[in-house]
Structures are given as C-alpha cells and as structure tokens.
Design an enzyme around this catalytic site. Structure first.
Site, PDB file in Angstrom:
ATOM      1  N   TYR A 138       3.957  -5.238   9.326  1.00  0.00           N
ATOM      2  CA  TYR A 138       3.971  -3.761   9.293  1.00  0.00           C
ATOM      3  C   TYR A 138       5.194  -3.244  10.047  1.00  0.00           C
ATOM      4  CZ  TYR A 138      -1.040  -3.553   7.893  1.00  0.00           C
ATOM      5  OH  TYR A 138      -2.249  -3.672   7.254  1.00  0.00           O
TER       6      TYR A 138
ATOM      7  N   HIS B 188       0.858  -1.196   0.000  1.00  0.00           N
ATOM      8  CA  HIS B 188       0.000   0.000   0.000  1.00  0.00           C
ATOM      9  C   HIS B 188       0.894   1.245   0.000  1.00  0.00           C
ATOM     10  CE1 HIS B 188      -3.810  -2.298   1.022  1.00  0.00           C
ATOM     11  NE2 HIS B 188      -2.835  -3.197   1.116  1.00  0.00           N
TER      12      HIS B 188
END
Lengths: 360, 174
Positions: A335, A65
C-alpha cells in the site's frame, strides 16, 4: 603533531585501502537498496506485477481496488470490547470516520458487475490522538497463505496477449503450488452477489492482537456485519446491471438515510492460525460487537477526502497491535508503494481524471 | 587554539556516525521489504528524531567552540572542500530528518515515533507536497550517504597518507 608535508610518492597501499573501504560501503548500500538485484520478493516488484496486469497505466489511482467512493460517518463504540483492548475507539463514544468503498482490480473503470471482491476501508482518530486504519474485503479468507503466493497469483492471472485470457498451464502450476486457492475459487464461484455495498459483509482476514488494561492479550479478526438486509442479484440481474450500479445504489440509499454495519470481533482460541489469512477460524468462536459504523455521506474519490489516504492496515492505535501474519506486513508495504507512486504522479501533474481534472 | 575537537564534539561525532549509517541502511532496506518494513520503520523514525536533536546540540557546540585549524600546508582546494563538506553534512543531518517528518505529515500519516507516541504534523495533508517530499527524502539519503563516504575517504587520507594529525583531532583528546 602535524607532520611535514609529504614529498614521498603516494603510498599505494594506503590509497588502495581507502578505495576498498569506500567501495565496500557503497556496494553494501546499493545491495541493501536492492540495486544489485534481490533474492526475495520486494514491495516494488509486487506493485510492478500488479501494474503489468493492466492494459494501460492509470496515473494517480490506487494500484489495487482502484475504483471506489469516499464515504464519511461515525463510529459508536458499544463498550463491550473495552475489556479486551485499551484502544479508546472501543469506549462508548462517537468518533468521526473517513472511509472508502471500492471494488477489487487495478482498472478504475472496471464494471461493478464483474468485481467478485468488494472492500471497505476506514480511518478513525480518537480524542487521544490515536488512529486506526483498516482495509477489509468481502472474501471470508485470503486466497493464498503468503505474499509470494499472492505474487504468483498476480503473475498467473496476467492475460496472455494472444488470447486475452490467462495461460491455463501457468494457472494450473500456480494452483498446484498454492492449493489453498481452490477454497477461494470455490467461494468466488458459489457465494451470492449482494445487491449493494450496503448489504455486503467486509472481513479483516488478517489477525491482530488486542491488549487489555490488565496486560492480557487476545488475538482477533474483525468484520463489518451489515445491518442492511441481504438481497442478492440473480445472474440475469447481474448481467444487466449498470457498470456503476454500486455507486448509484449507494447514493440512492444514503439519500434515504444512513447505512450501518456492526463491527464484530472474532476471538481466537489457542491453536487458531493467526499468521495465515487463508485459513478461517471455526464459526463457533466467541464474537463481540465492538460498535456500529454509520455511513452518512459519500463523494467521488477524485475530489473526496479519502483520495490521499493510504489505508495502511498497520496504522493501529495503542491497544491493538499486528500479528506476525506475513500477508498483513506485505499489505502495508505494498500500500505504501502504491501510495508513493500515485502521490508522485499527482505531484508531477500526470494524474488528470484521478484528481477530477480533464485530460489535456 | 585547541588542537583537538572537544569531548562533546568527539562523542557526538562518533555516536552520530554510527546512527546516521544505521538509519541510512535501515531506510534503504525497508523501502523494498515486504515483511520487515514496519519493524524497520519502528527503528528508522526514532533514530531520525534522535539525529535531529543531536545535530542541534552538535551545531550549538560547533558554533561555541571553534574546531582545530586545518594544517597550514593543506592545499587551498582541500581546505575549501573540507569546510564545504562539513557544512553540507550539518545541513543534511538537520534537513533529512525534517524532510522525513514533513513528508509523513503531508502524507496524512500519524507521525509515530514510538508505538503510541506521535509527533505533531508540521505540514498539512497534501498529495503534491507528499509526492515531492518523498522524492526529496530518497535523493537526500543518497546525497548524505555520498557525502559521508567522501568525508570518510578524506579522513582516512589524512590518517594514512598525509599523517597530519587531522584524523587524531577527532579520534582522541589532546
């Protein structure tokens, strides 16, 4: 007490024992660190696989993303979820929100009109110092049931250097091992393409637990339901759309006023899968509107406040706790890995465009 | 002059030895773990905070109560190495938790020790500080582990090879 200095020859057995103890601990530590290879999938391996699907490195950018914008606004709790969770965020009050709108993929220049998946992340901090971070996606369920499945998907979708396309045999083998992905493929092929981030719904496909003041617990999933009416792109409109149409659309809309989404909680019933994000819950489940997100500002991510934020979905306030969904745990781990890599690239001065500097 | 470490020093030494080894192993395991990272982090952080606090108590005790002298016949280089490694251990016991705390602060994360209980940030949110501190936390972990191993090897050398009472000065009371 102290013995006379030893003039004996060195006791080999004792020295060997010391060496064995030290070596055992050193090997155990190296093994624990994964230096001797691992039998199970690790966060760094998953991020390596994602990086390997890009034609080149994009220093300083998120590994997934990568393309997006920072946004800011407020969240107003409705008070309707306060009986379900003690989290202050559900009280009827206004909280500042930092967020990010993005599209899926590792390429920060990917054209918006081919990105099937869009996403919205937020960070809210309440006056009791508690923080809630969430990262949601436009898909209604996750493609696969496990992190291993996600890794298999990343590897199977890797473009073959000869054809520039994924190897069909490898893709077929992946689908055979993770048949739930067919449901996702059907969604990707048939779901409408909203014209804007503003009229896209974003779903937390992972389940979480809410803790009420009376000690009761409730499994929930949440989603951001746009108040902006849905309009969809025709195939022609989508084909002709500018590569950055989502950002220009967002700026135009924000110039005319704030954009709002209702934060809706879906309440699980006994037996609903809470540890498998690839399975939807029945649409008949009770829903509670917990509040309304209002986005008022957007700024480029290179210089925006969201750039150095890891929207770790396990940063949760008191009153919300994770489910044991392995995909949720893996997202947090991956992440963190992505964040560590990109912040180090920024620290080393290797990131240029990602931080709004001209390339040397 | 005492021939043994005092009871507080001995208690803290063995307690912290276990805590430091546990924290190091948990830290090494959690970095790569896909599914256990959060659970391990929930143990790693309170252990780190406890080590920092206990290291301060231990340092105060060490400064008020001189440790037993090393054997007079210990070669000069070994005595120097012993002193240097002990002060390095003190420095690392204090620095490593502080670097961890500073790193989490600079990363813009809540400094959660127990769920719902956070420490204040000790550094502003900043990419460059975070990037370097995260590196430093990893390097210091290896340095601390290596120093602990060296310390352990030397202690066992005193116990099994030299048999000069140095090991027992920490293992039991006078």
């Amino acid at each position: 007490m102290a013995a006379a200095p030893s003039r004996r020859p060195p006791p080999l057995l004792a020295l060997a024992g010391i060496a064995a103890i030290v070596a055992t601990l050193a090997v155990a530590f190296a093994w624990t660190s994964g230096w001797l290879g691992t039998s199970h999938l690790t966060g760094p391996q998953l991020v390596d696989a994602i990086e390997a699907n890009n034609p080149q490195p994009y220093p300083g950018y998120r590994r997934a993303h990568s393309k997006g914008m920072c946004v800011a606004g407020t969240f107003r709790g409705s008070g309707d979820a306060a009986s379900l969770s003690t989290a202050r965020v559900f009280a009827p009050q206004e909280i500042a929100v930092l967020g990010r709108l993005s599209i899926a993929g590792g390429d920060p220049h990917s054209p918006d009109n081919v990105a099937r998946v869009r996403s919205l992340a937020f960070l809210m901090r309440t006056d009791d110092g508690q923080e809630w971070r969430s990262a949601m996606n436009a898909f209604p369920f996750f493609a696969v049931r496990s992190p291993q499945g996600f890794y298999a998907q990343v590897v199977a979708s890797r473009p073959d250097p000869a054809t520039g396309k994924p190897d069909p045999a490898r893709l077929a083998a992946f689908v055979a091992e993770y048949p739930e992905v067919k449901k996702f493929q059907a969604w990707a092929a048939s779901a409408p393409w909203p014209t804007s981030w503003a009229n896209t719904q974003f779903n937390s496909v992972n389940a979480f637990r809410l803790h009420a003041a009376d000690g009761s617990e409730q499994y929930v999933r949440w989603f951001m339901r746009p108040q902006t009416p849905l309009e969809t792109l025709t195939p022609e409109q989508r084909q002709q759309a500018d590569a950055d149409f989502l950002a220009s659309d967002l700026r135009t809309r924000l110039a005319n006023g704030p954009l709002r989404w209702d934060l809706v909680l879906t309440l699980a019933q006994a037996g609903d899968p809470v540890n498998d994000p690839s399975q939807e819950w029945p649409t008949s489940r009770r829903q509670v509107v917990a509040g309304t997100l209002e986005i008022t500002h957007a700024e480029p991510q290179a210089t925006g406040a969201c750039r150095d934020v890891n929207f770790d979905p396990l940063v949760l306030p008191r009153g919300i706790s994770p489910s044991d969904d392995p995909v949720l745990a893996a997202r947090s781990s991956v992440y963190a890995q992505s964040f560590n890599r990109r912040e180090l690239e920024i620290a080393r001065g290797e990131a240029t465009e990602a931080v709004g500097k001209a390339a040397p | 002059m005492s021939t043994h470490f005092n009871a507080l020093a001995r208690t803290l030494h063995w307690l912290m030895a276990a805590m430091i080894l546990a924290t190091l192993f948990i830290g090494a395991a959690m970095v790569g773990s896909l599914e256990q990272r959060a659970g391990l982090l929930d143990i790693h952080r309170p252990l780190g905070v406890a080590i920092l606090l206990l290291a301060l108590v231990r340092l105060a005790n060490r400064l008020r109560h001189a440790p037993p002298p090393l054997p007079a016949d210990l070669p000069r280089w070994q005595a120097n190495a012993a002193h240097a490694s002990h002060w390095l251990l003190y420095a690392l016991m204090l620095a490593q938790p502080l670097v961890g705390w500073a790193m989490v602060s600079a990363g813009g994360y809540p400094v959660t020790v127990f769920r719902g209980w956070d420490l204040p940030a000790i550094l502003p949110h900043d990419a460059t500080s975070y990037g370097w501190l995260r590196e430093a936390h990893g390097v210091l972990a290896w340095l601390l582990f290596a120093t602990v191993l060296l310390h352990l090897a030397a202690a066992l050398f005193h116990a099994w090879v030299r048999r000069d009472g140095v090991f027992s000065s920490m293992a039991r009371g006078a």
